[in-house]
Design a protein around this motif. Sequence first.
Motif, PDB file in Angstrom:
ATOM      1  N   VAL A  88       0.812  -1.627  -0.337  1.00  0.00           N
ATOM      2  CA  VAL A  88       0.497   0.139   0.139  1.00  0.00           C
ATOM      3  C   VAL A  88       1.082   0.836   0.140  1.00  0.00           C
ATOM      4  O   VAL A  88       0.487   2.440  -0.549  1.00  0.00           O
ATOM      5  CB  VAL A  88      -0.971  -0.221   1.515  1.00  0.00           C
ATOM      6  CG1 VAL A  88      -1.332   1.490   1.416  1.00  0.00           C
ATOM      7  CG2 VAL A  88      -1.360  -1.052   0.696  1.00  0.00           C
ATOM      8  N   GLU A  89       1.979   1.395   0.818  1.00  0.00           N
ATOM      9  CA  GLU A  89       2.422   2.006   0.667  1.00  0.00           C
ATOM     10  C   GLU A  89       3.805   2.980  -0.407  1.00  0.00           C
ATOM     11  O   GLU A  89       3.581   4.000  -1.142  1.00  0.00           O
ATOM     12  CB  GLU A  89       3.893   2.456   1.943  1.00  0.00           C
ATOM     13  CG  GLU A  89       4.733   3.403   2.213  1.00  0.00           C
ATOM     14  CD  GLU A  89       6.018   3.043   3.479  1.00  0.00           C
ATOM     15  OE1 GLU A  89       6.286   2.078   3.018  1.00  0.00           O
ATOM     16  OE2 GLU A  89       5.828   3.794   3.845  1.00  0.00           O
ATOM     17  N   ARG A 113       4.527  13.349   2.392  1.00  0.00           N
ATOM     18  CA  ARG A 113       2.815  13.857   2.149  1.00  0.00           C
ATOM     19  C   ARG A 113       2.369  12.377   1.701  1.00  0.00           C
ATOM     20  O   ARG A 113       1.122  12.159   2.000  1.00  0.00           O
ATOM     21  CB  ARG A 113       3.429  14.170   0.548  1.00  0.00           C
ATOM     22  CG  ARG A 113       2.725  15.445  -0.915  1.00  0.00           C
ATOM     23  CD  ARG A 113       3.014  15.360  -1.468  1.00  0.00           C
ATOM     24  NE  ARG A 113       1.878  15.295  -2.626  1.00  0.00           N
ATOM     25  CZ  ARG A 113       1.543  16.851  -2.617  1.00  0.00           C
ATOM     26  NH1 ARG A 113       1.880  18.237  -1.893  1.00  0.00           N
ATOM     27  NH2 ARG A 113       0.099  16.985  -2.830  1.00  0.00           N
ATOM     28  N   ALA A 114       3.280  11.502   1.293  1.00  0.00           N
ATOM     29  CA  ALA A 114       1.721   9.943   1.395  1.00  0.00           C
ATOM     30  C   ALA A 114       1.363   9.247   2.274  1.00  0.00           C
ATOM     31  O   ALA A 114       0.659   9.046   3.297  1.00  0.00           O
ATOM     32  CB  ALA A 114       2.318   8.817   1.497  1.00  0.00           C
ATOM     33  N   ALA A 115       2.243   9.704   3.676  1.00  0.00           N
ATOM     34  CA  ALA A 115       1.737   9.552   5.489  1.00  0.00           C
ATOM     35  C   ALA A 115       0.633  10.543   5.864  1.00  0.00           C
ATOM     36  O   ALA A 115      -0.111   9.695   6.403  1.00  0.00           O
ATOM     37  CB  ALA A 115       2.859   9.930   6.483  1.00  0.00           C
ATOM     38  N   GLU A 116       0.574  12.144   5.101  1.00  0.00           N
ATOM     39  CA  GLU A 116      -0.437  12.580   5.652  1.00  0.00           C
ATOM     40  C   GLU A 116      -2.082  12.064   5.023  1.00  0.00           C
ATOM     41  O   GLU A 116      -2.317  12.400   5.099  1.00  0.00           O
ATOM     42  CB  GLU A 116       0.475  14.029   5.195  1.00  0.00           C
ATOM     43  CG  GLU A 116       0.944  14.632   6.027  1.00  0.00           C
ATOM     44  CD  GLU A 116       1.169  15.805   5.690  1.00  0.00           C
ATOM     45  OE1 GLU A 116       2.311  16.788   6.498  1.00  0.00           O
ATOM     46  OE2 GLU A 116       1.259  15.955   4.481  1.00  0.00           O
ATOM     47  N   ALA A 117      -1.446  11.414   3.757  1.00  0.00           N
ATOM     48  CA  ALA A 117      -3.009  11.046   3.065  1.00  0.00           C
ATOM     49  C   ALA A 117      -3.224   9.903   3.608  1.00  0.00           C
ATOM     50  O   ALA A 117      -4.308   9.256   3.419  1.00  0.00           O
ATOM     51  CB  ALA A 117      -2.041  11.124   1.374  1.00  0.00           C
ATOM     52  N   LYS A 122      -6.877   7.019   6.765  1.00  0.00           N
ATOM     53  CA  LYS A 122      -7.247   6.019   7.650  1.00  0.00           C
ATOM     54  C   LYS A 122      -6.914   4.792   6.814  1.00  0.00           C
ATOM     55  O   LYS A 122      -7.236   4.161   7.295  1.00  0.00           O
ATOM     56  CB  LYS A 122      -8.850   6.611   8.599  1.00  0.00           C
ATOM     57  CG  LYS A 122      -9.333   7.174   9.648  1.00  0.00           C
ATOM     58  CD  LYS A 122     -10.110   6.826   9.703  1.00  0.00           C
ATOM     59  CE  LYS A 122     -11.088   8.520  10.795  1.00  0.00           C
ATOM     60  NZ  LYS A 122     -11.852   9.480   9.885  1.00  0.00           N
ATOM     61  N   ILE A 123      -5.796   4.778   6.480  1.00  0.00           N
ATOM     62  CA  ILE A 123      -5.345   3.801   6.112  1.00  0.00           C
ATOM     63  C   ILE A 123      -4.103   3.545   6.294  1.00  0.00           C
ATOM     64  O   ILE A 123      -2.806   2.682   5.547  1.00  0.00           O
ATOM     65  CB  ILE A 123      -5.916   3.316   4.485  1.00  0.00           C
ATOM     66  CG1 ILE A 123      -4.837   4.770   3.708  1.00  0.00           C
ATOM     67  CG2 ILE A 123      -6.319   3.288   4.039  1.00  0.00           C
ATOM     68  CD1 ILE A 123      -4.709   4.380   2.252  1.00  0.00           C
ATOM     69  N   SER A 124      -3.285   4.333   8.083  1.00  0.00           N
ATOM     70  CA  SER A 124      -1.923   3.568   7.929  1.00  0.00           C
ATOM     71  C   SER A 124      -1.600   3.057   8.379  1.00  0.00           C
ATOM     72  O   SER A 124      -0.401   1.787   8.071  1.00  0.00           O
ATOM     73  CB  SER A 124      -1.961   5.015   9.002  1.00  0.00           C
ATOM     74  OG  SER A 124      -2.090   6.193   8.436  1.00  0.00           O
ATOM     75  N   SER A 125      -2.819   1.864   9.075  1.00  0.00           N
ATOM     76  CA  SER A 125      -2.468   0.732   9.213  1.00  0.00           C
ATOM     77  C   SER A 125      -2.173  -0.170   8.325  1.00  0.00           C
ATOM     78  O   SER A 125      -1.902  -1.529   8.403  1.00  0.00           O
ATOM     79  CB  SER A 125      -3.275   0.539  10.690  1.00  0.00           C
ATOM     80  OG  SER A 125      -4.478   0.491   9.723  1.00  0.00           O
ATOM     81  N   LEU A 126      -2.549  -0.130   7.296  1.00  0.00           N
ATOM     82  CA  LEU A 126      -2.401  -0.844   6.212  1.00  0.00           C
ATOM     83  C   LEU A 126      -1.419  -0.689   5.497  1.00  0.00           C
ATOM     84  O   LEU A 126      -1.041  -1.682   4.168  1.00  0.00           O
ATOM     85  CB  LEU A 126      -3.694  -0.572   5.156  1.00  0.00           C
ATOM     86  CG  LEU A 126      -5.599  -0.786   5.698  1.00  0.00           C
ATOM     87  CD1 LEU A 126      -6.409  -0.984   4.632  1.00  0.00           C
ATOM     88  CD2 LEU A 126      -5.507  -2.568   6.006  1.00  0.00           C
ATOM     89  N   SER A 127      -0.281   0.112   5.794  1.00  0.00           N
ATOM     90  CA  SER A 127       0.395   0.865   5.037  1.00  0.00           C
ATOM     91  C   SER A 127       1.548  -0.583   4.156  1.00  0.00           C
ATOM     92  O   SER A 127       2.404  -0.230   3.044  1.00  0.00           O
ATOM     93  CB  SER A 127       1.665   1.780   5.296  1.00  0.00           C
ATOM     94  OG  SER A 127       2.319   1.087   6.231  1.00  0.00           O
ATOM     95  N   VAL A 142      -7.174   3.489  -1.307  1.00  0.00           N
ATOM     96  CA  VAL A 142      -5.334   4.018  -1.051  1.00  0.00           C
ATOM     97  C   VAL A 142      -5.276   4.545  -2.605  1.00  0.00           C
ATOM     98  O   VAL A 142      -4.542   5.450  -2.293  1.00  0.00           O
ATOM     99  CB  VAL A 142      -4.863   2.106  -1.344  1.00  0.00           C
ATOM    100  CG1 VAL A 142      -3.650   2.430  -2.141  1.00  0.00           C
ATOM    101  CG2 VAL A 142      -4.845   1.987  -0.441  1.00  0.00           C
ATOM    102  N   LEU A 143      -5.869   3.797  -3.792  1.00  0.00           N
ATOM    103  CA  LEU A 143      -5.981   5.358  -4.657  1.00  0.00           C
ATOM    104  C   LEU A 143      -6.710   6.406  -4.587  1.00  0.00           C
ATOM    105  O   LEU A 143      -5.934   7.585  -5.726  1.00  0.00           O
ATOM    106  CB  LEU A 143      -6.693   4.199  -5.724  1.00  0.00           C
ATOM    107  CG  LEU A 143      -6.304   2.432  -6.556  1.00  0.00           C
ATOM    108  CD1 LEU A 143      -7.520   2.649  -7.306  1.00  0.00           C
ATOM    109  CD2 LEU A 143      -5.075   2.432  -6.535  1.00  0.00           C
TER     110      LEU A 143
END
Lengths: 245, 300
Positions: A88-89, A113-117, A122-127, A142-143
């Motif tokens: 995902v990341e 930038r990616a981390a903020e998005a 709310k998909i940080s846990s999927l990174s 993600v998209l």
Amino acid sequence: MNLIEARSVVLAYDGRTAVSNLTFDLEEGDYLCVVGENGSGKSTLLRAITGDITPAGGKLLISPVLKKHGIGYLPQQTAIQRDFPATVEEVVLSGCVKGDSFGLSWKRESKKRAAEAMELLKISSLSKTCIGELSGGQRQKVLLARAMCASDRLLLLDEPTTGLDPASAHELYETIGKINEEKHCAIVSVTHDIQCALEEARHVLSLCRGHYYFGTVEGYRAHELHDAELDHSMHHHHREEEPVQ
Amino acid sequence: MTLSEIFSSSFLLDVIIKALVVGILVSVCSSVLGVCLVLKRHSMIGDGLSHVGYFAVAVGACAGVGGTFSMEIAIPIVIAAAVLIFRLAKREGKLNGDSACAIVSTGAVAIGTLLYNLTGGRSGDICSSLFGSSSIVTISTKDVILSIALSAVVILWFALSYKTIFAVTFDDNFSRAAGVKTEVFGLLLAVLTGLTIVVGMKMMGSIMISAILIFPPLTAMRLTKSFKVTVILSAVISAVCFIIGFFLATALSLQTGAAVVTVELIFFAITATIAYAVSKSRIRSRGKSAANGNIAEQEI
Ligand SMILES: Nc1ncnc2c1ncn2[C@@H]1O[C@H](COP(=O)(O)OP(=O)(O)OP(=O)(O)O)[C@@H](O)[C@H]1O
Ligand SMILES: [Mg+2]
């Protein structure tokens, strides 16, 4: 100059017209909602804006600002391959490719930038999850995060809420509204969920059969009411949207 | 010839080293480019181009320039075909990319064979361009230089624009909108693939060359979930398979291309089996609940 100026644009596939004689403007920081029934040419219009298809007639002017800063595009169907080796990341980061294309690793700004998005959606846990292992709705987020990384001038969103549960869909519209207001990033959003979209949008482009409409949200509501009266006896689907003040 | 014979003769050793260098470099290039081809669902492009390679060799042989494999003739023809095929592959509509590629590739084989017939070419020529030279003695210093140059370009391209390559391979519509020159990417991929095929064809043969484009990436994809690792692993697997296949072929007097591809096939079968077994055992340990998606995915 406006971000996009369309003058009598004709879009066609193999000589078959999908959109004819379309005229509208998109100002910087605007929020345009594109509506219309299936097959009316909404996705085709977005593809023309990205440069994927060239107009068969008329003029479609894309501002140099967009050429320079890029466009964040969320396609309607991405035939994402289940077997594509990417997390995902990595996918979200790939949105930063325009400004950060050189070398093997990503710049710190891109990572931030990616981390903020991802945080915002709310998909940080999927990174670290593999892109092929996501549900349809998770993938859509993600998209969308990737699109947000790609540009802070214009997001082209083709049915962004496809596959999202109602709560997520509502939240998403709020998020998009927030991006539009806080970052002055223009939004062009295709949607069938008209009520929800009209709450946030400023302008509406309707590609309904034959009679195109382009104007403000208020103007669109009046236009819809008028249309609904005309179609009264035909049980036209616009009737469902009648109780709008 | 046996391995001990080879090492006792400086002429043979020279030939072997040349062949090894060309083979390893071509294997690395093809497997790296192959990752993009496989992931972009363009496997048929590699196949189509290898058929055009057969045609190009036929033209060269019939024109009687530079022996059986004329690089001077083959390179421009294959580059032109690469550009054409990539244009066609993007087509939507009545004649879609898939069928358009099939037309070009089968047409090339037919016309190439007719050329051999009309100019009285020997069937040995047809055979060697299809399956590769039966003897590696034909590998020349020119081939070595070409393959070094080619692999330098391919590796530099990947090292310098890895992120663009990832973005475009993953989703070219998105990348185009974001401002990436996706046409340049497509063109480079096509031309480099074409060149790799031309350089590798003498050893591998036009039928076998498209296999070394797709087997290593497919094998690497079973083993990792990162794009970067897939590219690197694919190159390593390809080089290792070539070396094993090459020495097997030399020692047992087999056709090099066939031996290499067979080794790659075995590698693929082994990794696919292991990946399948691992996913099965993971499912068992995790319980049925979370893993339904995984089974379907790993089985393919
Ligand atoms: N790749 C294509 N080739 C040929 N015709 C196409 C192609 N894509 C769309 N069309 C045609 O163009 C017209 C507009 O299609 P488009 O996808 O833009 O509709 P849409 O408004 O996005 O519909 P939906 O709400 O279903 O997404 C349709 O009549 C369709 O048949
Ligand atoms: Mg659509």
